[in-house]
Design a protein around this motif. Structure first.
Motif, PDB file in Angstrom:
ATOM      1  N   GLY A   1       0.804  -1.109  -0.067  1.00  0.00           N
ATOM      2  CA  GLY A   1      -0.143  -0.040  -0.016  1.00  0.00           C
ATOM      3  C   GLY A   1       0.677   1.211  -0.034  1.00  0.00           C
ATOM      4  N   ILE A   2       2.059   1.170  -0.259  1.00  0.00           N
ATOM      5  CA  ILE A   2       3.006   2.638  -0.189  1.00  0.00           C
ATOM      6  C   ILE A   2       3.030   3.147  -1.541  1.00  0.00           C
ATOM      7  CG2 ILE A   2       5.348   3.390   0.139  1.00  0.00           C
ATOM      8  CD1 ILE A   2       5.566   1.085   2.134  1.00  0.00           C
ATOM      9  N   PRO A   3       2.678   4.172  -1.821  1.00  0.00           N
ATOM     10  CA  PRO A   3       2.662   4.954  -3.116  1.00  0.00           C
ATOM     11  C   PRO A   3       3.950   4.733  -3.779  1.00  0.00           C
ATOM     12  CG  PRO A   3       1.900   6.309  -1.497  1.00  0.00           C
ATOM     13  CD  PRO A   3       2.481   5.361  -0.950  1.00  0.00           C
ATOM     14  N   LEU A   4       4.115   4.319  -5.142  1.00  0.00           N
ATOM     15  CA  LEU A   4       5.123   3.912  -5.901  1.00  0.00           C
ATOM     16  C   LEU A   4       4.901   4.600  -7.283  1.00  0.00           C
ATOM     17  CD1 LEU A   4       7.751   2.521  -6.326  1.00  0.00           C
ATOM     18  CD2 LEU A   4       6.325   0.441  -7.061  1.00  0.00           C
ATOM     19  N   THR A   5       6.169   5.427  -7.260  1.00  0.00           N
ATOM     20  CA  THR A   5       6.374   5.990  -8.832  1.00  0.00           C
ATOM     21  C   THR A   5       7.608   5.410  -9.444  1.00  0.00           C
ATOM     22  OG1 THR A   5       5.135   8.123  -8.265  1.00  0.00           O
ATOM     23  CG2 THR A   5       6.690   8.125 -10.347  1.00  0.00           C
ATOM     24  N   ILE A   6       7.517   5.146 -10.616  1.00  0.00           N
ATOM     25  CA  ILE A   6       8.638   4.650 -11.449  1.00  0.00           C
ATOM     26  C   ILE A   6       9.203   5.483 -12.457  1.00  0.00           C
ATOM     27  CG2 ILE A   6       9.591   2.496 -12.939  1.00  0.00           C
ATOM     28  CD1 ILE A   6       7.013   1.179 -11.405  1.00  0.00           C
ATOM     29  N   VAL A   7      10.071   5.999 -12.528  1.00  0.00           N
ATOM     30  CA  VAL A   7      10.712   6.921 -13.483  1.00  0.00           C
ATOM     31  C   VAL A   7      11.846   6.122 -14.306  1.00  0.00           C
ATOM     32  CG1 VAL A   7      11.700   9.102 -13.880  1.00  0.00           C
ATOM     33  CG2 VAL A   7      10.438   8.907 -11.796  1.00  0.00           C
ATOM     34  N   LEU A   8      11.755   6.045 -15.593  1.00  0.00           N
ATOM     35  CA  LEU A   8      12.653   5.515 -16.491  1.00  0.00           C
ATOM     36  C   LEU A   8      13.326   6.489 -17.188  1.00  0.00           C
ATOM     37  CD1 LEU A   8      10.641   2.294 -17.099  1.00  0.00           C
ATOM     38  CD2 LEU A   8      12.426   2.672 -15.466  1.00  0.00           C
ATOM     39  N   GLY A   9      14.331   6.370 -17.706  1.00  0.00           N
ATOM     40  CA  GLY A   9      15.136   7.210 -18.739  1.00  0.00           C
ATOM     41  C   GLY A   9      15.593   6.602 -19.959  1.00  0.00           C
ATOM     42  N   SER A  10      15.205   6.693 -20.879  1.00  0.00           N
ATOM     43  CA  SER A  10      15.742   6.464 -22.510  1.00  0.00           C
ATOM     44  C   SER A  10      16.376   4.765 -22.331  1.00  0.00           C
ATOM     45  CB  SER A  10      16.940   7.344 -22.717  1.00  0.00           C
ATOM     46  OG  SER A  10      16.455   8.571 -23.183  1.00  0.00           O
ATOM     47  N   PRO A  11      15.257   4.058 -22.312  1.00  0.00           N
ATOM     48  CA  PRO A  11      15.924   2.428 -22.265  1.00  0.00           C
ATOM     49  C   PRO A  11      16.591   2.215 -23.664  1.00  0.00           C
ATOM     50  CG  PRO A  11      13.507   2.472 -21.774  1.00  0.00           C
ATOM     51  CD  PRO A  11      13.914   3.912 -22.102  1.00  0.00           C
TER      52      PRO A  11
ATOM     53  N   GLY B   1      19.383  17.539 -24.550  1.00  0.00           N
ATOM     54  CA  GLY B   1      20.668  16.933 -24.178  1.00  0.00           C
ATOM     55  C   GLY B   1      20.532  15.416 -24.725  1.00  0.00           C
ATOM     56  N   GLY B   2      21.758  14.850 -24.924  1.00  0.00           N
ATOM     57  CA  GLY B   2      21.998  13.570 -25.390  1.00  0.00           C
ATOM     58  C   GLY B   2      21.866  12.373 -24.345  1.00  0.00           C
ATOM     59  N   HIS B   3      22.450  11.369 -24.561  1.00  0.00           N
ATOM     60  CA  HIS B   3      22.470  10.093 -23.444  1.00  0.00           C
ATOM     61  C   HIS B   3      23.404  10.389 -22.416  1.00  0.00           C
ATOM     62  CE1 HIS B   3      20.652   6.322 -22.562  1.00  0.00           C
ATOM     63  NE2 HIS B   3      21.725   5.865 -22.189  1.00  0.00           N
ATOM     64  N   ARG B   4      22.971  11.448 -21.433  1.00  0.00           N
ATOM     65  CA  ARG B   4      23.730  11.607 -20.438  1.00  0.00           C
ATOM     66  C   ARG B   4      22.874  11.610 -19.151  1.00  0.00           C
ATOM     67  NH1 ARG B   4      28.325  14.493 -22.145  1.00  0.00           N
ATOM     68  NH2 ARG B   4      29.138  14.262 -19.959  1.00  0.00           N
ATOM     69  N   PRO B   5      23.137  10.741 -18.126  1.00  0.00           N
ATOM     70  CA  PRO B   5      22.546  10.419 -16.765  1.00  0.00           C
ATOM     71  C   PRO B   5      22.612  11.740 -16.086  1.00  0.00           C
ATOM     72  CG  PRO B   5      24.614   9.275 -17.038  1.00  0.00           C
ATOM     73  CD  PRO B   5      24.335   9.794 -18.505  1.00  0.00           C
ATOM     74  N   GLU B   6      23.662  12.509 -16.108  1.00  0.00           N
ATOM     75  CA  GLU B   6      23.803  13.654 -15.419  1.00  0.00           C
ATOM     76  C   GLU B   6      22.643  14.678 -15.634  1.00  0.00           C
ATOM     77  OE1 GLU B   6      25.937  12.666 -17.671  1.00  0.00           O
ATOM     78  OE2 GLU B   6      28.038  13.431 -17.360  1.00  0.00           O
ATOM     79  N   LEU B   7      22.367  14.798 -17.098  1.00  0.00           N
ATOM     80  CA  LEU B   7      20.999  15.833 -17.372  1.00  0.00           C
ATOM     81  C   LEU B   7      19.877  15.080 -16.871  1.00  0.00           C
ATOM     82  CD1 LEU B   7      22.574  16.664 -20.877  1.00  0.00           C
ATOM     83  CD2 LEU B   7      22.825  17.987 -18.627  1.00  0.00           C
ATOM     84  N   PHE B   8      19.814  13.725 -16.970  1.00  0.00           N
ATOM     85  CA  PHE B   8      18.446  13.212 -16.509  1.00  0.00           C
ATOM     86  C   PHE B   8      18.114  13.382 -14.815  1.00  0.00           C
ATOM     87  CE2 PHE B   8      16.938   9.421 -14.379  1.00  0.00           C
ATOM     88  CZ  PHE B   8      15.542   9.276 -14.875  1.00  0.00           C
ATOM     89  N   PHE B   9      19.130  13.160 -14.107  1.00  0.00           N
ATOM     90  CA  PHE B   9      19.150  13.180 -12.758  1.00  0.00           C
ATOM     91  C   PHE B   9      18.933  14.881 -12.167  1.00  0.00           C
ATOM     92  CE2 PHE B   9      21.171   8.959 -12.726  1.00  0.00           C
ATOM     93  CZ  PHE B   9      19.831   8.360 -12.102  1.00  0.00           C
ATOM     94  N   ALA B  10      19.446  15.585 -12.951  1.00  0.00           N
ATOM     95  CA  ALA B  10      19.459  17.406 -12.625  1.00  0.00           C
ATOM     96  C   ALA B  10      18.268  17.705 -13.165  1.00  0.00           C
ATOM     97  CB  ALA B  10      20.776  17.770 -13.420  1.00  0.00           C
ATOM     98  N   GLY B  11      17.457  17.050 -14.291  1.00  0.00           N
ATOM     99  CA  GLY B  11      16.255  17.803 -14.728  1.00  0.00           C
ATOM    100  C   GLY B  11      15.215  17.897 -13.704  1.00  0.00           C
ATOM    101  N   GLU B  12      14.363  19.004 -13.940  1.00  0.00           N
ATOM    102  CA  GLU B  12      13.147  19.444 -13.058  1.00  0.00           C
ATOM    103  C   GLU B  12      12.384  18.355 -13.022  1.00  0.00           C
ATOM    104  OE1 GLU B  12      12.452  22.147 -11.481  1.00  0.00           O
ATOM    105  OE2 GLU B  12      14.079  23.550 -12.375  1.00  0.00           O
ATOM    106  N   TYR B  13      11.865  17.604 -14.159  1.00  0.00           N
ATOM    107  CA  TYR B  13      10.980  16.607 -14.172  1.00  0.00           C
ATOM    108  C   TYR B  13      11.321  15.537 -13.326  1.00  0.00           C
ATOM    109  CZ  TYR B  13       7.234  13.562 -16.067  1.00  0.00           C
ATOM    110  OH  TYR B  13       6.323  12.741 -16.351  1.00  0.00           O
ATOM    111  N   PHE B  14      12.581  14.838 -13.169  1.00  0.00           N
ATOM    112  CA  PHE B  14      12.984  13.513 -12.263  1.00  0.00           C
ATOM    113  C   PHE B  14      12.852  14.186 -10.924  1.00  0.00           C
ATOM    114  CE2 PHE B  14      16.178  11.694  -9.624  1.00  0.00           C
ATOM    115  CZ  PHE B  14      15.842  10.374  -9.699  1.00  0.00           C
ATOM    116  N   ASN B  15      13.425  15.210 -10.664  1.00  0.00           N
ATOM    117  CA  ASN B  15      13.471  15.830  -9.174  1.00  0.00           C
ATOM    118  C   ASN B  15      12.004  15.991  -8.742  1.00  0.00           C
ATOM    119  OD1 ASN B  15      16.479  16.335  -8.133  1.00  0.00           O
ATOM    120  ND2 ASN B  15      16.380  16.839 -10.435  1.00  0.00           N
TER     121      ASN B  15
END
Length: 280
Positions: A25-35, A190-204
């Motif tokens: 019953g714990i809320p769960l959000t799954i965020v995936l970046g460019s599989p 940006g391109g395939h850069r995890p730094e940009l994914f984790f720094a983005g407004e949407y992910f945070n």
């Protein structure tokens, strides 16, 4: 990338996240970046017109999905294996798995929660559509997978030529195959850069209910401070000056040596002339 690829497979086959919560019953959000590749929920794949190499930007939109076995289209069947797990969900029923294999292990996990193979496909779709699952893609993640940038298996290439194209095709596919479902996704610059994914407004926002930040990439000169740029410029100037100094010193040494050699030859020539006169 590979982490999102694994996360998507888990999201499809795990009962966790159904109705947006864990089993407890714990809320769960799954965020995936460019599989690197995705897992389809049916035999259908994007039409050939959806995987053209030049149609590879954020305006890309696929509306045509076909079964590779149909004679009316030009899709490859990959030797009849295009829909096997992990590019699809085929081969996970009790009758088609072998113990100790990858598909066998996935099937064992899957059948802990779904006992009837006849209910497998629809149960997976229903559970998936109820999950709080979001995707992110880089608008410049457009390098050709055939050049080693992402999965280039035959079944993977049916999904698209680049990560961005595959991701957008999958968003359209989910909307097409799950009636009433609208996939949630966003795009960062940006391109395939995890730094940009984790720094983005949407992910945070999704992960921490907080804002993102501007990320300075280690291989980019655009976001270096003025001090770093000044120091870099100083080092470059010093290197150029040192090189010029070495060149001038070597040139002066060569010229001096040439003058001495020329003078010595002139002296020897004069001595030879005098010797000839004496002999005459």
């Amino acid at each position: 990338s590979a982490g999102a690829q694994m996360g998507l497979r888990w999201s499809i086959f795990s009962p966790q996240g159904t109705q947006g919560t864990t089993l407890s019953g714990i809320p769960l959000t799954i965020v995936l970046g460019s599989p690197s590749s995705v897992t389809y929920l049916s035999k259908s794949r994007p039409a050939v017109s959806c995987t053209l190499s030049w149609d590879n930007n954020m305006d890309h939109n696929c509306t045509d999905f076909q079964d590779p076995e149909d004679d009316d289209n030009r899709l490859k069947t990959c030797g009849g294996k295009w829909d096997l797990y992990a590019f699809g969900i085929e081969g996970l029923d009790w009758d088609n798995t072998k113990p100790g294999t990858l598909r066998g292990d996935v099937a064992d996990y899957l059948h802990k929660y779904i006992k009837d193979d006849n209910l497998l496909d629809q149960t997976l779709k229903d559970r998936f559509a109820s999950k709080d699952l979001v995707f992110q893609f880089g608008d410049q993640d457009t390098k050709d997978c055939r050049k080693g940038e992402c999965a280039d298996d035959c079944a993977a290439m049916l999904e698209g030529n680049t990560r961005l194209q595959r991701g957008l095709n999958y968003m359209s596919y989910l909307k097409w195959t799950l009636p009433g479902y609208t996939p949630e996704y966003s795009v960062f610059h940006g391109g395939h850069r995890p730094e940009l994914f984790f720094a983005g407004e949407y992910f945070n926002l999704k992960a921490f209910n907080a804002g993102g930040w501007d990320e300075c990439l280690w291989d980019s000169l655009e976001c270096l401070s003025l001090l770093v740029k000044a120091l870099s410029g100083g080092v470059l100037l010093l290197s150029l000056s040192s090189g010029a100094c070495v060149y001038m010193c070597m040139k002066a040494h060569r010229d001096k040596h040439y003058i001495k050699l020329h003078h010595a030859r002139a002296v020897d020539l004069e001595a030879a002339r005098k010797l000839l006169k004496v002999r005459k």
